[in-house]
Design an enzyme around this catalytic site. Sequence first.
Site, PDB file in Angstrom:
ATOM      1  N   PRO A  56      67.900  71.810  11.448  1.00 56.53           N
ATOM      2  CA  PRO A  56      66.648  71.619  12.176  1.00 56.53           C
ATOM      3  C   PRO A  56      66.559  70.307  12.948  1.00 56.53           C
ATOM      4  CG  PRO A  56      66.211  72.341   9.939  1.00 56.53           C
ATOM      5  CD  PRO A  56      67.687  72.142  10.052  1.00 56.53           C
ATOM      6  N   ASN A  57      66.021  70.421  14.127  1.00 53.01           N
ATOM      7  CA  ASN A  57      65.690  69.298  15.015  1.00 53.01           C
ATOM      8  C   ASN A  57      66.891  68.653  15.691  1.00 53.01           C
ATOM      9  OD1 ASN A  57      62.788  69.341  14.553  1.00 53.01           O
ATOM     10  ND2 ASN A  57      63.300  68.706  12.470  1.00 53.01           N
ATOM     11  N   ARG A  71      65.093  62.648  20.645  1.00 54.98           N
ATOM     12  CA  ARG A  71      64.435  62.470  19.352  1.00 54.98           C
ATOM     13  C   ARG A  71      64.819  61.113  18.747  1.00 54.98           C
ATOM     14  NH1 ARG A  71      66.959  65.147  13.935  1.00 54.98           N
ATOM     15  NH2 ARG A  71      65.293  64.529  12.511  1.00 54.98           N
ATOM     16  N   TYR A  96      68.970  58.018  16.296  1.00 60.23           N
ATOM     17  CA  TYR A  96      70.011  59.038  16.530  1.00 60.23           C
ATOM     18  C   TYR A  96      70.803  58.847  17.821  1.00 60.23           C
ATOM     19  CZ  TYR A  96      67.578  61.354  12.728  1.00 60.23           C
ATOM     20  OH  TYR A  96      67.017  61.643  11.506  1.00 60.23           O
ATOM     21  N   ASN A 121      75.948  69.391   9.360  1.00 65.32           N
ATOM     22  CA  ASN A 121      74.857  68.435   9.370  1.00 65.32           C
ATOM     23  C   ASN A 121      73.600  69.284   9.230  1.00 65.32           C
ATOM     24  OD1 ASN A 121      72.843  66.621   9.786  1.00 65.32           O
ATOM     25  ND2 ASN A 121      73.663  65.767  11.692  1.00 65.32           N
ATOM     26  N   ALA A 147      67.219  67.789   7.894  1.00 70.19           N
ATOM     27  CA  ALA A 147      66.332  67.575   6.748  1.00 70.19           C
ATOM     28  C   ALA A 147      66.588  68.574   5.617  1.00 70.19           C
ATOM     29  CB  ALA A 147      64.880  67.660   7.204  1.00 70.19           C
ATOM     30  N   GLU A 156      80.397  67.143   4.936  1.00 68.38           N
ATOM     31  CA  GLU A 156      79.000  66.883   5.306  1.00 68.38           C
ATOM     32  C   GLU A 156      78.957  65.708   6.292  1.00 68.38           C
ATOM     33  OE1 GLU A 156      76.693  65.956   1.842  1.00 68.38           O
ATOM     34  OE2 GLU A 156      74.904  65.400   2.995  1.00 68.38           O
ATOM     35  N   HIS A 186      76.304  63.184   8.765  1.00 66.79           N
ATOM     36  CA  HIS A 186      75.004  62.735   9.266  1.00 66.79           C
ATOM     37  C   HIS A 186      75.228  61.686  10.331  1.00 66.79           C
ATOM     38  CE1 HIS A 186      73.006  64.909   6.105  1.00 66.79           C
ATOM     39  NE2 HIS A 186      73.902  64.412   5.276  1.00 66.79           N
ATOM     40  N   ARG A 200      68.026  54.461   4.881  1.00 67.83           N
ATOM     41  CA  ARG A 200      66.736  54.977   5.335  1.00 67.83           C
ATOM     42  C   ARG A 200      65.836  55.267   4.128  1.00 67.83           C
ATOM     43  NH1 ARG A 200      67.632  59.524   9.578  1.00 67.83           N
ATOM     44  NH2 ARG A 200      65.446  59.000   9.996  1.00 67.83           N
TER      45      ARG A 200
HETATM   46  C1  DQA Z   1      70.317  63.615   9.716  1.00 63.90           C
HETATM   47  C2  DQA Z   1      69.607  62.821   8.634  1.00 63.90           C
HETATM   48  C3  DQA Z   1      68.495  63.642   7.993  1.00 63.90           C
HETATM   49  O1  DQA Z   1      67.836  62.886   6.986  1.00 63.90           O
HETATM   50  C4  DQA Z   1      67.468  64.023   9.058  1.00 63.90           C
HETATM   51  O2  DQA Z   1      66.464  64.835   8.479  1.00 63.90           O
HETATM   52  C5  DQA Z   1      68.080  64.674  10.221  1.00 63.90           C
HETATM   53  C6  DQA Z   1      69.334  64.145  10.754  1.00 63.90           C
HETATM   54  C7  DQA Z   1      71.362  62.778  10.463  1.00 63.90           C
HETATM   55  O3  DQA Z   1      72.208  63.371  11.143  1.00 63.90           O
HETATM   56  O4  DQA Z   1      71.326  61.551  10.403  1.00 63.90           O
HETATM   57  O5  DQA Z   1      67.521  65.591  10.810  1.00 63.90           O
HETATM   58  O6  DQA Z   1      70.986  64.704   9.115  1.00 63.90           O
END
Ligand code: DQA
Length: 150
Positions: free
Chosen positions: A11-12, A19, A24, A75, A78, A99, A101, A108
């Site tokens: 998501p997102n 964003r 990011y 990735n 959330a 994994e 990020h 954070r």
């Molecule tokens: C994320 C870190 C997550 O905590 C966050 O909710 C994201 C992006 C990252 O790539 O840093 O959506 O996965």
Amino acid sequence: MTPLVLILNGPNLNLLGVREPAVYGRDTLDDVRALAERRATELGLAIDFRQSNHEGVLVDWIQEARGKAAAIIINAGALTHTSIAILDALSAVELPVVEVHLSNIFRRETFRHHSYVSLAARGVICGFGPKGYALALEAVSGLIDGAATP
Ligand code: DQA
């Protein structure tokens, strides 16, 4: 045959570039895809790069990877911190998982410090922005070759 790596984004992550750029960066998800494609080609890998805002869609894609993909890079956004369904799918599919990020989740909020995905992952790369996807592909390449220790 060229090994296929499924790269999943949660998501997102479709909003990358606009964003929270301080967290990011300015690269878009298409930029990340292009970077991953370049590195994969160099490593002799093929990628299937996808993004969804929906947990169930991600679960479906993980399930469908069985018998098709050699590894999964994920990735989960959330959902990393909340989704037992994604953990269960990753555990069920019995493929090497890396994994990723973009941000360093450990610098954070504390709710980002726990990852369900990590329970199914061979390793985690976080905090290096889009380059993390290239690093994950290198890790996957070693895992597919059997070069890395379990
Ligand atoms: C994320 C870190 C997550 O905590 C966050 O909710 C994201 C992006 C990252 O790539 O840093 O959506 O996965």
